[in-house]
Design a protein around this motif. Structure first.
Motif, PDB file in Angstrom:
ATOM      1  N   TYR A 228       0.834  -1.199   0.000  1.00  0.00           N
ATOM      2  CA  TYR A 228       0.000   0.000   0.000  1.00  0.00           C
ATOM      3  C   TYR A 228       0.872   1.254   0.000  1.00  0.00           C
ATOM      4  O   TYR A 228       1.961   1.267   0.582  1.00  0.00           O
ATOM      5  N   LYS A 229       0.364   2.300  -0.618  1.00  0.00           N
ATOM      6  CA  LYS A 229       0.986   3.597  -0.421  1.00  0.00           C
ATOM      7  C   LYS A 229       0.794   3.955   1.049  1.00  0.00           C
ATOM      8  O   LYS A 229      -0.301   3.814   1.594  1.00  0.00           O
ATOM      9  N   MET A 352       4.868  20.061   3.096  1.00  0.00           N
ATOM     10  CA  MET A 352       3.518  19.581   2.810  1.00  0.00           C
ATOM     11  C   MET A 352       2.683  19.453   4.075  1.00  0.00           C
ATOM     12  O   MET A 352       3.160  18.957   5.108  1.00  0.00           O
ATOM     13  N   THR A 353       1.432  19.911   4.012  1.00  0.00           N
ATOM     14  CA  THR A 353       0.511  19.690   5.120  1.00  0.00           C
ATOM     15  C   THR A 353       0.104  18.222   5.137  1.00  0.00           C
ATOM     16  O   THR A 353       0.323  17.481   4.160  1.00  0.00           O
ATOM     17  N   MET A 358      -2.019  13.174   2.324  1.00  0.00           N
ATOM     18  CA  MET A 358      -3.109  12.240   2.002  1.00  0.00           C
ATOM     19  C   MET A 358      -3.530  12.367   0.539  1.00  0.00           C
ATOM     20  O   MET A 358      -3.784  11.358  -0.129  1.00  0.00           O
ATOM     21  N   SER A 359      -3.586  13.591   0.039  1.00  0.00           N
ATOM     22  CA  SER A 359      -3.917  13.787  -1.381  1.00  0.00           C
ATOM     23  C   SER A 359      -2.856  13.160  -2.268  1.00  0.00           C
ATOM     24  O   SER A 359      -3.167  12.610  -3.338  1.00  0.00           O
ATOM     25  N   GLU A 360      -1.608  13.232  -1.800  1.00  0.00           N
ATOM     26  CA  GLU A 360      -0.497  12.694  -2.595  1.00  0.00           C
ATOM     27  C   GLU A 360      -0.623  11.187  -2.775  1.00  0.00           C
ATOM     28  O   GLU A 360      -0.362  10.658  -3.852  1.00  0.00           O
ATOM     29  N   ILE A 361      -1.035  10.463  -1.709  1.00  0.00           N
ATOM     30  CA  ILE A 361      -1.134   9.008  -1.857  1.00  0.00           C
ATOM     31  C   ILE A 361      -2.475   8.605  -2.473  1.00  0.00           C
ATOM     32  O   ILE A 361      -2.574   7.525  -3.066  1.00  0.00           O
ATOM     33  N   GLY A 362      -3.501   9.451  -2.338  1.00  0.00           N
ATOM     34  CA  GLY A 362      -4.791   9.132  -2.937  1.00  0.00           C
ATOM     35  C   GLY A 362      -5.494   8.026  -2.203  1.00  0.00           C
ATOM     36  O   GLY A 362      -6.501   8.235  -1.520  1.00  0.00           O
ATOM     37  N   ASN A 395      -9.444   8.463  -1.883  1.00  0.00           N
ATOM     38  CA  ASN A 395      -9.666   9.777  -2.505  1.00  0.00           C
ATOM     39  C   ASN A 395      -9.050  10.910  -1.669  1.00  0.00           C
ATOM     40  O   ASN A 395      -9.595  11.997  -1.546  1.00  0.00           O
ATOM     41  N   GLY A 396      -7.894  10.597  -1.071  1.00  0.00           N
ATOM     42  CA  GLY A 396      -7.167  11.606  -0.318  1.00  0.00           C
ATOM     43  C   GLY A 396      -7.765  11.955   1.025  1.00  0.00           C
ATOM     44  O   GLY A 396      -7.385  12.958   1.640  1.00  0.00           O
ATOM     45  N   LYS A 397      -8.707  11.123   1.530  1.00  0.00           N
ATOM     46  CA  LYS A 397      -9.355  11.399   2.804  1.00  0.00           C
ATOM     47  C   LYS A 397      -9.331  10.144   3.688  1.00  0.00           C
ATOM     48  O   LYS A 397      -9.403   9.016   3.201  1.00  0.00           O
TER      49      LYS A 397
END
Length: 447
Positions: A228-229, A352-353, A358-362, A395-397
């Motif tokens: 997993y990412k 990065m915040t 989280m957005s980066e790994i998706g 979805n980054g969340k």
């Protein structure tokens, strides 16, 4: 006997019986710890301690001894025990009594606001913290611990080369461990603060932190085994850095206990990784203007943009390697010998915040808690296999809490596989700090 009189007489007698150089290290401290449970004080501990260690060079070897009493009998005991311990040393490692440095940096290690702290106010804060945690949510069913602690010490080094150094430090900590329960089961969380005044202890904020963390874990489930990412949350990354901190010790490399031996100047981590050892950090838990050998401390990069710049040294390890000490010769207590250890060690934060991570790994996993570090991590090889908890990301969340998984990998590979670093550097009641990071290559075993 007064301290200075004791010191002078000890040095005088030691030199008379054949010691060529002598040193004393002393520590004078006090602590207050208060635990509460169900609205009452459960434990109240007030402790004062004093200890003094003596080091002396006898026939080229350094002998050690220590005492908690300052009288003439203690002087004779210190000298005889140090002489005997020097005679027992069989290796040829050179040891040193340090003459001192020209300049010592100023660092804030003591808060005047904590001077003459009022225990009754500490009790009020602890009781209020427990009460706030209980009423924060109807899902709180128990408090596994609620404690407030204060400690202070005055310590220093004197030797026959004219070195006279003293420093004092103090710290206040408070924490609560609420337990929450619903139909899915039970979980706990931790709320805490490290403070330099009583005003910084906010019971509502501490309770909220602990209960919110516990609530966030409810309903956890396992996920299928796979790759997993992965985001390693700052507090979990601190756990790893703490576990493997000794790999940066020159003493460990010289004893064959670290794979970093001889790798100064080589790339050992991702180019975005810089690891700092900073003993001059104001209010750091391991800040000090000098180490326990009397060497002036300074801030240094152990790893700079992925390259190993230096290991941590005391006088003995530096001499063996033909380099200058890094000022990391520390004792675990007044009664122990000088070893090598980090001060305030941390992975330098990025930009990065956490939301951007989280957005980066998706889609992937956030690792927030690691367990089994003492049995599941090999400090020499770097291999680890650890029980873990966290959250799943889609979805980054964050979507749902994750538990009953095992994370496996290698610490040295992990450093090389960090691809993004957050800006959330944190020292969670520790002298080790880290931001959250995105890491590739970890193996996750689940259901």
């Amino acid at each position: 006997m007064e301290f200075l009189e004791f010191k002078n007489l000890l040095f005088e007698k030691a030199l008379q019986v054949g010691f060529s150089e002598c040193e004393i290290y002393f520590s004078d401290g006090e602590s207050i710890s208060i635990s509460v449970y169900n609205g009452e004080v459960e434990k109240y501990n007030l402790a004062k301690s004093f200890g003094l260690s003596f080091r002396g060079k006898f026939n080229g070897k350094i002998g050690y001894s220590f005492t908690e009493i300052l009288d003439e009998a203690a002087i004779d005991m210190l000298i005889n025990n140090a002489k005997n311990s020097a005679d027992l040393i069989e290796n040829d490692d050179e040891a040193f009594i340090y003459e001192g440095d020209e300049k010592y940096s100023k660092v804030r290690t003591y808060s005047e606001d904590l001077q003459n702290i009022d225990p009754s106010k500490m009790i009020e804060l602890a009781l209020s913290t427990e009460e706030e945690a209980k009423k924060y949510s109807d899902k709180v069913v128990n408090i596994n611990g609620c404690k407030i602690s204060y400690s202070s010490s005055n310590y220093g080094i004197y030797n026959t080369k004219g070195l006279e150094l003293t420093n004092k430090d103090n710290i206040l900590t408070s924490y609560v461990v609420p337990v929450v329960e619903d139909e899915s089961g039970k979980n706990d969380g931790v709320g805490y603060v490290v403070a330099s005044s009583l005003d910084e202890v906010n019971p509502k904020a501490i309770a909220k932190q602990g209960v919110e963390e516990a609530l966030s874990k409810l309903g956890g489930k396992s996920i299928p085994s796979g790759s997993y990412k992965t985001i390693i949350y700052n507090e979990a990354m601190v756990q790893l850095l703490e576990t493997f901190a000794s790999t940066f010790s020159a003493d460990a490399t010289q004893k064959g206990l670290s794979l970093l031996k001889g790798k100064e100047g080589e790339i050992i981590a991702s180019p975005i990784v810089t690891i700092i050892d900073d003993p001059l950090m104001n209010d750091g838990l391991a800040s000090a203007p000098f180490d326990d050998e009397g060497v002036a401390t300074f801030t240094k990069a152990l790893v700079s943009e992925g390259k190993l710049v230096t290991l941590l040294h005391n006088l003995k390890t530096a001499n063996k390697q033909g380099v200058k000490t890094t000022g990391n010769g520390f004792k675990s207590s007044y009664a122990s010998s000088v070893g090598v250890s980090e001060s305030n060690l941390y992975l330098q934060e990025g930009k990065m915040t956490f939301d951007q991570l989280m957005s980066e790994i998706g889609e992937g996993v956030i690792i927030t808690d690691l367990a089994g570090l003492h049995s599941g991590a090999n400090v020499v090889s770097g291999d680890f296999s650890l029980a873990a908890k966290g959250f799943y990301v889609e979805n980054g969340k964050k979507t749902f809490p994750v538990e009953q998984i095992t994370v496996a990998g290698n610490y040295f590979d992990l450093l090389k596989n960090i691809v993004a670093i957050g800006n959330d550097l944190k020292f969670p009641m520790s002298n080790i700090g880290s931001p959250s990071v995105i890491v590739e290559g970890l193996s996750i075993a689940g259901k």
